[in-house]
Enzyme design. Structure first.
Site, PDB file in Angstrom:
ATOM      1  N   GLN A   1       0.833  -1.217   0.000  1.00  0.00           N
ATOM      2  CA  GLN A   1       0.000   0.000   0.000  1.00  0.00           C
ATOM      3  C   GLN A   1       0.869   1.269   0.000  1.00  0.00           C
ATOM      4  O   GLN A   1       0.454   2.311  -0.496  1.00  0.00           O
ATOM      5  CB  GLN A   1      -0.924   0.033   1.224  1.00  0.00           C
ATOM      6  CG  GLN A   1      -2.063  -0.954   1.185  1.00  0.00           C
ATOM      7  CD  GLN A   1      -1.722  -2.245   1.881  1.00  0.00           C
ATOM      8  OE1 GLN A   1      -0.567  -2.653   1.919  1.00  0.00           O
ATOM      9  NE2 GLN A   1      -2.713  -2.900   2.451  1.00  0.00           N
TER      10      GLN A   1
ATOM     11  N   ASN B   1      -2.654  -1.666  13.694  1.00  0.00           N
ATOM     12  CA  ASN B   1      -2.492  -1.105  12.342  1.00  0.00           C
ATOM     13  C   ASN B   1      -1.810  -2.147  11.453  1.00  0.00           C
ATOM     14  O   ASN B   1      -1.497  -3.253  11.909  1.00  0.00           O
ATOM     15  CB  ASN B   1      -1.683   0.197  12.405  1.00  0.00           C
ATOM     16  CG  ASN B   1      -1.704   0.958  11.092  1.00  0.00           C
ATOM     17  OD1 ASN B   1      -2.767   1.124  10.485  1.00  0.00           O
ATOM     18  ND2 ASN B   1      -0.552   1.407  10.619  1.00  0.00           N
TER      19      ASN B   1
ATOM     20  N   ASP C   1      -6.389   0.887  12.454  1.00  0.00           N
ATOM     21  CA  ASP C   1      -7.659   0.224  12.148  1.00  0.00           C
ATOM     22  C   ASP C   1      -8.526   0.044  13.379  1.00  0.00           C
ATOM     23  O   ASP C   1      -9.736  -0.178  13.277  1.00  0.00           O
ATOM     24  CB  ASP C   1      -7.403  -1.136  11.505  1.00  0.00           C
ATOM     25  CG  ASP C   1      -6.893  -0.929  10.097  1.00  0.00           C
ATOM     26  OD1 ASP C   1      -5.704  -0.625   9.942  1.00  0.00           O
ATOM     27  OD2 ASP C   1      -7.706  -1.021   9.161  1.00  0.00           O
TER      28      ASP C   1
END
Ligand code: MRU
Length: 368
Positions: free
Chosen positions: A203, A254, A244
């Protein structure tokens, strides 16, 4: 944010007034497809297969999924079933449950005839709220960047390391970890961002680097293993990541690898900040390591890697022997003691139950 001069959010209602358009992030940075999604099954696939990803955006996408279902069937049974179906798509990001609960709480008291319109209105409200929360996070994070910049020689950049993508692509707009970076750039404060590639799905390489390039933010892509070395050599002034799910005690879940960055930061006195909107706080959980469900994704994401060939086609190649098994835990938990501060929409909280309770007394009281 702008893409080739045109303003985009990551998700919006199509001009037909009911179906949902979203940026299919699987193909970035090589292409920029916008997909039109017309069914709850399509919404579930988009979340599960990570056409959209990032905790806040997962929540907003699910909210629109509920709206689509209410248009077809607004019964209590349909409302409960769509909650279950969408909640099962990804287990770690708490924003998913938060958004589904917000939708159900709004719709349940209404007569069936009013539910579809109310669902679209509530989903739009959640999307707009996300943008506002991220802007507020940006303002508070900017104060930290400004303070570090003040101690630098004129023109010397503040070096920020980030992991995964907690940018505008992970939210509706602005991002969480990137919001202070974008604001600093607007204020002409020199910043430079080290972008962790973030294996296995990259990502950082695919999304954060594309965002930084698109907005003219000086940045350097590094392999995930480089962070400790950079910090030892004084090349990182601060770390900012997203999350998250953050517990009521300030433990931060996370993207896998975040914990290792936090350990390296602690060992090198580099402040490790986490940027988060309050819907990412799970007030029901205290011990992040023991209580947060960690998503296990397909081993293929580890054994195969996506890239673009010279002729421009996007393809996957295998990087390990066919018979080698792989494991793919997608998130980890950074204990609160490693976190310098939680940058929220209400200000920067100490990563502790007391710190969060000071900023969110109404939530902490209910949770206690
Ligand atoms: O698996 P992903 O890409 O959904 O994971 C995203 C992250 O880990 C982000 O850092 C997190 O959701 C915060 S987004 C503002």
């Amino acid at each position: 944010m702008k893409v080739s001069g045109k303003h985009y959010r990551t998700i919006w209602v199509n001009e037909d007034g009911w179906s949902v358009d979203l940026i299919d992030q699987r193909w970035l940075p090589h292409s920029f497809p916008v997909e039109n999604v017309r069914t709850v099954e399509g919404i579930a696939t988009a979340i599960r297969d990570m056409w959209v990803r990032g905790a806040p955006l997962i929540g907003v996408t699910a909210a629109y999924g509920v709206a689509i279902r209410m248009r077809e069937d607004a019964s209590d049974a349909a409302l409960d079933a769509v909650w279950d179906e969408l909640h099962a798509t990804r287990p770690t990001a708490i924003n998913l449950r938060w958004a589904l609960d917000a939708m159900r709480d709004t719709l349940r008291p209404l007569p069936e005839s009013e539910r579809a319109a109310a669902a679209y209105a509530r989903a739009a409200e959640i999307a707009d709220e996300d943008v506002e929360l991220n802007r507020a996070i940006g303002r508070h994070g900017l104060e930290i960047i400004t303070e570090i910049a003040r101690k630098k020689k004129p023109g010397e950049p503040v070096n920020i390391l980030t992991h995964c993508n907690a940018g505008w692509l992970a939210t509706v707009d602005y991002g969480t970890a990137t919001s202070p970076i974008y604001l600093a750039t607007e204020e002409n404060i020199p910043v430079h961002v080290y972008v962790d590639e973030t294996r296995p799905r990259n990502q950082g390489a695919h999304l954060t680097a594309w965002e930084m390039a698109g907005h003219g933010v000086p940045h350097t892509l590094v392999v995930d293993n480089a962070g400790g070395h950079l910090m030892q050599h004084g090349m990182v002034d601060m770390v900012i990541v997203g999350t998250d799910r953050t517990t009521a005690n300030g433990d931060v879940c996370n993207k896998i690898g975040t914990y290792l960055k936090a350990l390296a930061a602690k060992d090198n006195n580099v402040p490790f900040y986490v940027a988060l909107p309050s819907p990412t706080i799970d007030w029901t959980v205290r011990d992040g390591v023991k209580e947060i469900p960690i998503e296990e994704r397909s081993p293929d994401e580890v054994s195969l890697i996506w890239g673009c060939t010279e002729d421009g086609s996007v393809t996957q190649v295998r990087i390990s022997p066919d018979e080698t098994p792989a494991a793919n835990p997608a998130f980890d938990v950074t204990p609160a003691r490693l976190v310098a501060g939680l940058i929220t929409e209400r200000g920067v909280a100490e990563a502790s139950a007391e710190g969060l309770a000071k900023l969110f007394p109404e939530k902490a009281k209910v949770a206690a």
